[in-house]
Write a protein that holds these residues in place. Sequence first.
Motif, short mmCIF file in Angstrom:
data_model
loop_
_atom_site.label_atom_id
_atom_site.label_comp_id
_atom_site.label_asym_id
_atom_site.label_seq_id
_atom_site.Cartn_x
_atom_site.Cartn_y
_atom_site.Cartn_z
N ASP A 63 -70.48 -35.91 29.26
CA ASP A 63 -71.62 -35.53 30.08
C ASP A 63 -71.08 -35.12 31.45
O ASP A 63 -70.68 -35.97 32.27
N ILE A 64 -71.04 -33.84 31.72
CA ILE A 64 -70.42 -33.33 32.94
C ILE A 64 -71.11 -33.87 34.18
O ILE A 64 -70.47 -34.09 35.22
N ALA A 65 -72.41 -34.12 34.09
CA ALA A 65 -73.14 -34.58 35.27
C ALA A 65 -72.70 -35.96 35.72
O ALA A 65 -72.90 -36.33 36.88
N LYS A 66 -72.08 -36.75 34.82
CA LYS A 66 -71.66 -38.10 35.16
C LYS A 66 -70.19 -38.20 35.55
O LYS A 66 -69.70 -39.30 35.79
N LEU A 67 -69.49 -37.09 35.62
CA LEU A 67 -68.07 -37.09 35.96
C LEU A 67 -67.88 -36.72 37.42
O LEU A 67 -68.60 -35.87 37.97
N ASP A 68 -66.92 -37.37 38.04
CA ASP A 68 -66.58 -37.11 39.44
C ASP A 68 -65.12 -36.67 39.50
O ASP A 68 -64.22 -37.42 39.12
#
Length: 309
Positions: A63-68
């Motif tokens: 999930d790209i939105a949860k990666l930093d």
Amino acid sequence: MTDLAADKLPTTTSPAAKVETPLRRFISAFCESKLALFGLVLVIIIAIAAVLAPWLAPQNPYDIAKLDIFDSKMPPGSASSDGTLTYWLGTDGQARDMLSAIMYGLRVSLLVGAVSVVAALAIGTMVGLVAAYFGGRVDAFLMRCVDIQLSFPAILVALILLAVLGQGVDKVLYALIAVQWAYFARAARAAALVEREKEYIEAARCLALPQRRILWRHLLPNCLPPLIVIATVEIAHAIALEATLSFLGLGVPVTEPSLGKLIANGFEFLMAGKYWIALFPGVALAIALIGINLVGDHLRDILNPRNAR
């Protein structure tokens, strides 16, 4: 006197206590090996981790939105930049939690291994039973096809097929089925050649039973034990082959989780000292293969009549 007479009377046990079902005999024989039990525990652990990955994994690594991006290539035991998550196995170059990525990768690896083996088992068993039962030209033609298939290395056939079909989980399944069905066909034919000469098959023929019923109701059940053993070992082989293909860039795409793809992603960071990116997926793959092989080896010993004590 009555007490002495009662002591001398033979004790009787209930018939149910004397009856030992085949399932109980199988369980008792399987529990005799500590290595097999250890392998079964490993298989159960990786299966639970794979099935329950969406609920047990600390992060959804795809999930790209949860990666930093600031959390990329962090060593094991590091905390995330916002302090809400601990990366027990570190992160990779895309800031994905390695523990979560491994759990999701196990899902694809186990799914590909199990589904491909089940499909190859069905196709190969059907070919082997038909070849052994009918014999003659049918047997010669089908076995020549099997010989041609087995004359090529499995990895070579899979590489050629994936080069033509392209990447994808479904494409990997097709390639693995194509390279595995011949093993089951050869084993099924060997078992069926022995069984077809026995009295119960001759009796079924004398009763003029349909050939389809003789094949699937009488011949198939008695040929299954060796095929089950081969299927157990072939699951480990399929998982290792899928990991090899993904490592070479011809298996699952980058957007799909896989242990082989995770190892390939971490291989480029080994020389930079980021060992954990490739090490921990490799350890997970080794644990899965060891557990499945230990269970398969002991199943072979149990189901092989020559090894019966």
